[in-house]
Design an enzyme around this catalytic site. Structure first.
Site, PDB file in Angstrom:
ATOM      1  N   HIS A  90       0.815  -1.220   0.000  1.00 34.51           N
ATOM      2  CA  HIS A  90       0.000   0.000   0.000  1.00 34.51           C
ATOM      3  C   HIS A  90       0.846   1.266   0.000  1.00 34.51           C
ATOM      4  O   HIS A  90       0.353   2.349  -0.320  1.00 34.51           O
ATOM      5  CB  HIS A  90      -1.006  -0.008   1.159  1.00 34.51           C
ATOM      6  N   ASP A 121       0.049  -7.518   1.150  1.00 29.73           N
ATOM      7  CA  ASP A 121       0.485  -6.138   1.400  1.00 29.73           C
ATOM      8  C   ASP A 121       2.005  -6.021   1.507  1.00 29.73           C
ATOM      9  O   ASP A 121       2.525  -5.329   2.398  1.00 29.73           O
ATOM     10  CB  ASP A 121      -0.183  -5.583   2.671  1.00 29.73           C
ATOM     11  N   SER A 200       4.415   2.487   7.911  1.00 31.98           N
ATOM     12  CA  SER A 200       4.075   1.361   7.037  1.00 31.98           C
ATOM     13  C   SER A 200       5.272   0.908   6.224  1.00 31.98           C
ATOM     14  O   SER A 200       5.958   1.723   5.592  1.00 31.98           O
ATOM     15  CB  SER A 200       2.957   1.760   6.086  1.00 31.98           C
TER      16      SER A 200
END
Lengths: 505, 500
Positions: A90, A121, A200
């Site tokens: 992402h 992911d 992230s």
């Protein structure tokens, strides 16, 4: 899909972190306090942790020839063996340009996506400039951390420019819905280490070994972050060894607990601790050839399946679906089954499942569409539904909801491979009198049942009558367009609304 | 200018005085006819169908004939007591329901005691409504007689009480709060309607001519109740649709897009019929006709305009470039006509308890248990069944609504809102089917199969222990009866009867 999963759930929270939010001072103070007591390993792993800047542009799913504005997002990555940078999918989705920055190095480097796994992911980036890797030591992966053990996150979260470290304990290890894709669940580790937007893709370390990749939080829950654990990362890395990412295969079975004594007796099962029931199967031929509803799953791969539907994985009780996640696309997984009062040893061919792609979040592939005489047709998908707003159920789009989320499971014989929606109508005298101009499922055009976008093209291209006739759900509402007027209007409409192509197939 | 103002004032004073005098004169008539109603009814909790509580409802009635009080049927179902008060104060008299037509939303109440009727005088129902009239909506309010000016804005067509029937109503503007409980509206001496709903300052009012048609029809033997149109149409505002249907005259009519197949009765209509006339009333491209009493109304009103279930309605249609006349027989409006019906009136909710598993018919009342926004909050799949018609394959829906935990049903405790397809291999469309299938247990097991796609496909129960488990659950959870099955209902709602 595991028990209790609701196809609408992914919209209830969407904790992606590539963008920079506003932060408050108390949060900054807390992070600073943590930093003062952190002990970073002697190998200085922060040297291998990079900041990633992604300039992305997503399509607009209800105006599929258009794109949203360019957005700048930031995340974290880390260098692994093979001169590659690992991060979250992402962080680099819908990318137009990716820049990476090394630790305390002012120079940005251009990066490209080499592999991306939207289901898990994860992504791997490459940097062409050889100087980027000078002096960088790749980080190694460790084992699945144990609950209550301490981990440290490294990353470039919002609130500052420099690298940030946070420490916490492993709170629990379970299967979680991976919200980037939205309709897949894999093993996930929950920690109370702060994982914030910008973290992230960053490594979670224990004893200088990577034991996870930070990837999501849940808005509203405090001290709760999640990271992707080594088994999922290893699966991704093994998958790409052949130069292609296939994705996690799907067993295509719904496993439910088998704890009712009567049901166990009905199936002739002794004891009450072992065996979960297969309640239903997805329409996957390889699965349907091997398994049946009411088979009892005693063992999957190396894991015995409990009557609560869980297996014990490295000391953690997790849903039995986790036992299937070790298989790669094309593998076969050994199963021990109880059927007709006897034990069977079976082998289940495992492959990826794409038929539910439209039920999840989609990436990298631009939406298909056809525009004819100002009528915009595009496949019905979760991405399209999201354009209707979060409370689309309140707005009364029951037909769209049923067609997308329910019909396939409930009445596969009447389900369309690719339901098509009349997304919008670009106003023109040729179509100005239509009553239904958007957000309607297309049932038939000129008598042809619309199973996929190509059928729309065929229905218009092969028409010979004076009028095009559209039938829309529900109740086969009727719309008609003068064919000659529509043909004449078509190029004019494309020009008026600056549409470069009338279709993307 | 000043002279003109003076002249105007001089003119206005007598007019205002005249209106006030009229009101005072009429008020005496209205006060002698309008009564307060105190209704107590059973309020059921469809999520726990074995429980109920008394719900008091305050309504308004108006005397329209000897020993007849007219009111709306709203909230008269499941009533246990109705009391009537005249003059806005004093004694409450025990009343009785003569009849209630829930599909027409009209009811008559009486009082046995002759003393009650002393001083009361019936009012007449207006044969038509004058849109220019200055009406009054009246009621007794805390001992005073409340009169509010009202103006007729327009006439429209509505479906009362979630039923399939449609009938005309008047939209009246009035500065009035808390209306919608049968408040009478008068134009002079005549009753022009009863208020059955209120949105802001707009009172939806049942017009007197419609009420009169219902009362007169019910007075005759063999009342069949209201009917409705069970086909779906759409406007033809798109002229291309008319051309596509090869209609060459001036734009008119609506296009039929869906017809319901009734068992044994082929529909006289087909999709893509252009509906031109209904009982000789021309239909315009919006789907309206010109009503002699109310002006432009949606064609649905022609199903209830002095028409009754089973009556033929003459339709002029355009099919395959030819004009045809067909007789359409009005289907009877009844709760059970839908796949997800309104629960039968004047019956307690039906359910069957099996070892802690609660089975109920899926009804709109069950869905409405999710509160005001039930259409959004109720389980989507269950709510979506409202869009479907009954078929031979699925004539009704029985759901496993919840599980009352007991060790007998261990492993099933979290199940709820599953659609039951079969029990012991027998299709289940009703609680009667469910009960009948209990006799088909095999090898001591009851096998429940739920709808494909539901979150669980199968449940097994021990047939031998079922009864004991059910008794135990009843005791633990305080449930008197293990089952309440629906009674067959008279086609026109509750039969005319006097409640004693």
């Amino acid at each position: 899909m595991g028990p209790g999963l609701n196809p609408l759930d992914p919209l209830t929270h969407h904790p992606h972190f590539p963008t920079v939010p506003k932060l408050r001072f108390p949060f900054l103070a807390a992070v600073m306090l943590c930093l003062s007591c952190l002990t970073v390993g002697a190998a200085s792993p922060e040297q291998s942790v990079v900041q990633i800047l992604n300039f992305s542009q997503q399509p607009l799913w209800d105006s599929p020839w258009r794109f949203d504005q360019v957005r700048r997002g930031s995340g974290t990555g880390f260098v692994i063996k093979g001169r590659r940078i690992m991060t979250n999918a992402h962080v680099v989705s819908w990318s137009k340009q990716i820049l990476v920055r090394r630790y305390q190095d002012p120079r940005p480097y251009l990066a490209t996506v080499r592999f991306i796994g939207h289901d898990c992911d994860l992504a791997l980036l490459e940097v062409a400039d050889e100087r980027f890797f000078e002096g960088l030591e790749p980080l190694d992966f460790g084992p699945l951390p144990t609950v209550r053990s301490t981990v440290v996150t490294y990353g470039y979260p919002a609130g500052g420019e420099q690298i940030s470290y946070t420490r916490g304990v492993v709170s629990r290890i379970e299967l979680q819905n991976y919200v980037h894709i939205g309709n897949r669940s894999f093993l996930s580790v929950q920690t109370d280490a702060a994982i914030n937007p910008g973290n992230s893709g960053g490594p979670v370390l224990q004893d200088d070994l990577v034991v996870g990749v930070a990837f999501m939080g849940i808005p509203g829950l405090e001290n709760t972050g999640f990271f992707i654990p080594p088994p999922v990362v290893e699966h991704f890395l093994k998958d790409i060894e052949d130069g292609r990412y296939d994705g996690f295969p799907t067993a295509g079975i719904r496993i439910v607990p088998l704890q009712n004594p009567t049901y166990r007796r009905y199936l002739g099962l002794n004891g009450d601790s072992l065996g979960a029931r297969i309640d239903s199967l997805l329409p996957i031929p390889a699965t349907e050839a091997v398994l049946r509803p009411d088979d009892v799953l005693l063992k999957a791969g190396d894991y015995e399946v409990g009557s609560d539907g869980n297996v014990t994985l490295d000391g953690n009780r997790v849903f039995a679906a986790a036992a299937f996640h070790s298989a790669q696309h094309g593998d076969s997984l050994p199963l021990r089954i109880w059927r007709n009062r006897e034990t069977l040893e079976l082998s289940l061919p495992m492959s990826t499942y794409e038929d539910d792609r439209v039920l999840g979040n989609q990436y990298d592939t631009l939406p298909r569409y056809l525009i004819y005489a100002g009528l915009v047709f595009t496949p019905l998908s979760q991405e399209y539904m999201k354009t209707l707003g979060r409370d689309f159920r309140a707005l009364g789009y029951a037909e769209l909801i049923y067609e997308l989320y329910y019909r396939r499971a409930e009445a596969p014989e009447s389900a369309r491979p690719e339901p098509i929606v009349l997304a919008s109508t670009l106003a023109h005298p040729a179509n100005a009198n239509l009553r239904y101009t958007s957000r309607a499922v297309v049932d038939r055009i000129n008598g042809l049942r619309i199973e996929r976008l190509e059928d729309v093209i065929r229905a218009f291209d092969t028409a010979t009558n004076t009028h095009h006739v559209l039938e829309l759900l529900p109740n086969r509402a009727l719309e008609t367009v003068d064919r000659a007027a529509a043909d004449a209007a078509h190029p004019e409409i494309l020009k008026t609304y600056a549409i470069p192509q009338d279709r993307r197939l | 200018m000043r002279l003109f103002l003076c002249a105007l004032l001089i003119c206005l004073v007598p007019l205002a005085g005249h209106a006030a005098a009229d009101d005072r004169g009429h008020a005496r008539l209205w006060q002698a006819a309008v009564v307060s109603l105190e209704v107590t009814r059973q309020q059921y909790d469809h999520l726990q169908p074995w429980t109920r509580q008394a719900q008091p409802v305050a309504k308004v009635g108006v005397v329209i004939a000897s020993r007849q009080i007219l009111t709306t049927a709203t909230d008269l179902q499941d009533l246990t007591l109705v009391r009537v008060q005249k003059g806005g104060r004093g004694q409450w008299w025990t009343g009785a329901l003569l009849w209630a037509d829930y599909f027409a939303n009209v009811a008559l109440i009486t009082v046995d005691d002759s003393d009650f009727w002393k001083g009361l005088k019936p009012v007449a129902l207006a044969p038509r409504l004058n849109p220019a009239a200055s009406a009054r909506i009246v009621r007794w309010n805390a001992g005073s007689f409340e009169m509010r000016k009202a103006e007729i804005n327009r006439f429209d067509v509505t479906n009362p009480g979630f039923t399939d029937t449609a009938h005309v109503f008047a939209e009246l503007s009035a500065e009035l709060g808390g209306a919608g409980w049968g408040e009478p509206a008068f134009d002079g001496k005549r009753l022009i309607g009863l208020v059955f709903a209120q949105i802001g300052n707009v009172c939806h009012t049942l017009p007197a001519p419609f009420i009169r048609s219902i009362i007169d029809a019910r007075a005759k033997p063999g009342y069949r109740g209201l009917g409705y149109f069970d086909f779906t149409w759409q406007p033809t505002v798109n002229p291309e649709t008319q051309r596509y249907l090869r209609w060459e005259g001036p734009p008119r009519g609506v296009v039929v897009i869906d017809v319901v197949e009734r068992p044994g009765t082929p529909s006289v209509l087909q999709p893509r019929d252009l509906l031109l006339e209904v009982d000789a009333f021309p239909i315009d491209i919006q789907g309206d006709y010109l009503d002699p009493l109310y002006g432009h109304l949606m064609l649905e009103n022609l199903a209830t305009r002095n028409k009754w279930a089973g009556d033929p309605v003459r339709l002029k249609i355009w099919r395959d470039a030819r004009e045809l006349e067909v007789d359409y027989l009005l289907p009877e409006a009844r709760n059970a006509a839908r796949l997800v019906p309104t629960a039968p009136y004047d019956q307690e909710p039906a359910y069957v308890l099996l070892g802690g598993l609660v089975f109920q018919p899926l009804t709109r009342d069950y869905l409405r248990s999710w509160g005001e926004n039930w259409e959004e909050r109720a389980p989507f799949r269950l709510a979506y069944f409202r869009n479907e018609e009954p078929t031979p394959r699925r004539s009704g829906i029985v759901i496993l609504s919840q599980v009352l935990p007991d060790f007998f049903n261990l492993g099933y405790h979290d199940l709820r809102n599953l659609v039951l397809e079969r029990l012991n291999q027998q299709p289940v469309h009703s609680l009667a089917d469910l009960v009948a299938a209990l006799a088909q247990a095999s090898d001591g097991f009851h096998v429940f199969d739920f709808m494909k796609g539901d979150s669980l496909q199968r449940v097994i129960l021990d047939a031998h222990q079922l009864e004991a488990a059910t008794r135990r659950v009843q005791q633990v959870y305080g449930i008197q009866q293990d089952r309440v099955l629906p009674r067959a209902q008279a086609p026109t709602g509750p039969a005319p009867s006097v409640q004693k």
